[in-house]
Design a protein around this motif. Structure first.
Motif, short mmCIF file in Angstrom:
data_model
loop_
_atom_site.label_atom_id
_atom_site.label_comp_id
_atom_site.label_asym_id
_atom_site.label_seq_id
_atom_site.Cartn_x
_atom_site.Cartn_y
_atom_site.Cartn_z
N TRP A 1 0.83 -1.21 0.00
CA TRP A 1 0.00 0.00 0.00
C TRP A 1 0.86 1.26 0.00
CZ3 TRP A 1 -4.60 0.20 -1.68
CH2 TRP A 1 -5.51 -0.84 -1.48
N LEU A 2 1.95 1.24 0.76
CA LEU A 2 2.85 2.40 0.77
C LEU A 2 3.45 2.63 -0.60
CD1 LEU A 2 4.76 2.19 4.17
CD2 LEU A 2 3.55 4.19 3.27
N GLU A 3 3.81 1.53 -1.28
CA GLU A 3 4.39 1.65 -2.62
C GLU A 3 3.38 2.23 -3.60
OE1 GLU A 3 7.94 1.52 -4.47
OE2 GLU A 3 7.61 0.59 -2.51
N ILE A 4 2.14 1.78 -3.50
CA ILE A 4 1.08 2.28 -4.39
C ILE A 4 0.82 3.76 -4.12
CG2 ILE A 4 -1.36 2.11 -4.99
CD1 ILE A 4 -1.16 -0.90 -4.37
N PHE A 5 0.59 4.10 -2.86
CA PHE A 5 0.25 5.48 -2.50
C PHE A 5 1.38 6.45 -2.83
CE2 PHE A 5 -2.73 3.71 0.99
CZ PHE A 5 -3.77 3.64 0.08
N CYS A 6 2.60 6.09 -2.43
CA CYS A 6 3.73 7.00 -2.66
C CYS A 6 4.01 7.20 -4.14
CB CYS A 6 4.98 6.47 -1.95
SG CYS A 6 4.91 6.61 -0.14
N THR A 7 3.91 6.13 -4.93
CA THR A 7 4.15 6.25 -6.36
C THR A 7 3.06 7.09 -7.02
OG1 THR A 7 5.21 4.07 -6.40
CG2 THR A 7 4.55 4.99 -8.51
N PHE A 8 1.82 6.91 -6.60
CA PHE A 8 0.72 7.70 -7.17
C PHE A 8 0.89 9.18 -6.83
CE2 PHE A 8 -3.43 9.73 -7.18
CZ PHE A 8 -3.92 9.36 -8.43
N GLY B 1 11.82 1.88 3.26
CA GLY B 1 10.97 2.92 2.70
C GLY B 1 10.49 2.57 1.30
N ALA B 2 9.56 3.37 0.78
CA ALA B 2 9.03 3.13 -0.56
C ALA B 2 10.12 3.30 -1.60
CB ALA B 2 7.87 4.09 -0.84
N GLY B 3 10.20 2.34 -2.52
CA GLY B 3 11.23 2.39 -3.56
C GLY B 3 10.92 3.39 -4.64
N MET B 4 9.70 3.31 -5.19
CA MET B 4 9.22 4.21 -6.26
C MET B 4 10.12 4.19 -7.49
SD MET B 4 7.95 7.48 -4.00
CE MET B 4 9.44 7.50 -2.99
N ASN B 5 11.03 3.23 -7.54
CA ASN B 5 11.90 3.04 -8.70
C ASN B 5 12.30 1.57 -8.75
OD1 ASN B 5 14.02 2.90 -10.59
ND2 ASN B 5 14.69 4.99 -10.14
N PRO B 6 11.53 0.74 -9.46
CA PRO B 6 11.80 -0.70 -9.50
C PRO B 6 13.21 -1.05 -9.97
CG PRO B 6 9.65 -0.22 -10.43
CD PRO B 6 10.33 1.09 -10.23
#
Length: 325
Positions: free
Chosen positions: A198-205, A255-260
């Protein structure tokens, strides 16, 4: 450099800040031809829509070199920042880390924009392809280049740090959990998979919504200017890194990666627990990109302010008294 960039992108010029030869961030679509091309969309074949010709374009592959090198430098710099800030034993390492990340990302984007549009992140490439700024074929080429570059960056980092530091800090990679010493032996600590997803989804959005759209919208990009837009992208990413590492307060969660690609590079080189939950760093951003694409289809094509503010209060008053500008 800007005039060379238009050649690298296959003579597809983008405009920013009024410059006819300036490359718009994350774009390779000519602004001046958008209206003309929009009339021809119905006659495009599937191959043309996917941009299959990009696979055979030397210019596209040359542009991908910028993505590869940019991603390599990005991974090396970001992972170095992660290790050095936590190793320096400062009071708020995640705050210092977030500020440095914002600065580094802004500088790298400014360096790579004239070459390829400045993606250096599969999230941007995939989102740009969904929105239609670049072809899906170009996006695939870019994402492969980004992953290869991330591996090279991780290898470079591994070559300059000690094995102890590389192991202690997981080579600065993306982690959900880590193995830590416990009272009765090693234990696994970190974040639950659902929370991390969920953090990955929210932060990336939020990343796409709050910063990347400024570059996608040529009007905003032109009004704000290249440096401002890319600075905002860097600041938003830095803030999201700070938030995602602070709100959970879980040891073992990076933390959120936001960069696969960045997560992939460290996982390939370091291996081990970096593969635990690695799918989250791909699935989460993918869902966010699709959600952002749905958002772009819901909003008006020209947005509410495209034709001016006709409901402006002063304008209403003037109209009431028969006054016209």
């Amino acid at each position: 450099m800007a005039s060379n960039a238009s050649h690298v992108l296959g003579d597809e010029e983008s405009q920013l800040s009024g410059g006819s030869n300036r490359v718009q961030p994350f774009s390779s679509t000519p602004k001046k031809n958008i209206d003309d091309e929009g009339k021809k969309h119905t006659s495009l074949t599937v191959a043309q829509r996917l941009g299959i010709s990009d696979f055979f374009s030397l210019d596209v592959w040359r542009a991908s070199v910028g993505e590869l090198l940019g991603s390599a430098v990005l991974v090396f710099m970001l992972d170095t920042i992660v290790i050095s800030t936590f190793e320096s034993d400062v009071k708020m390492p995640n705050l210092i880390m977030s500020i440095l990340i914002a600065i580094v990302i802004t500088i790298l984007l400014l360096a790579v924009v004239p070459v390829s549009g400045g993606h250096i992140n599969p999230v941007i490439s995939f989102s740009a392809a969904l929105v239609g700024i670049i072809s899906m074929s170009r996006a695939i080429i870019y994402m492969v280049a980004q992953c290869v570059g991330a591996i090279l960056g991780a290898l470079a980092l591994k070559a300059v740090v000690s094995s102890t530091i590389a192991q202690t800090f997981s080579l600065g990679g993306c982690t959900i959990t880590v193995i830590a010493p416990g009272p009765n032996g090693p234990i696994t600590v970190g974040l639950e998979m659902a929370q991390a997803l969920w953090l990955e989804i929210f932060c990336t959005f939020v990343f796409l919504f709050a910063s990347i759209w400024m570059a996608y919208d040529h009007r905003q990009a032109k009004a704000l200017g290249l440096v401002t837009v890319l600075s905002i992208v860097g600041i938003v990413l830095g803030l999201l890194v700070f938030i995602s590492t602070t709100v959970t307060m879980k040891k073992g969660y990076a933390g959120a990666g936001m960069n696969p690609a960045r997560c992939f590079g460290a996982a390939v080189v370091r291996g081990g627990h970096l593969w635990d939950g690695h799918w989250i760093f791909w699935v989460g951003p993918t869902i966010a990109c699709v959600a952002f694409y749905v958002y772009t289809k819901i909003i008006p094509p020209k947005h509410f302010h495209a034709d001016g503010y006709k409901y402006d209060f002063i304008g209403v008053v003037k109209a009431s008294f028969g006054l016209h500008e």
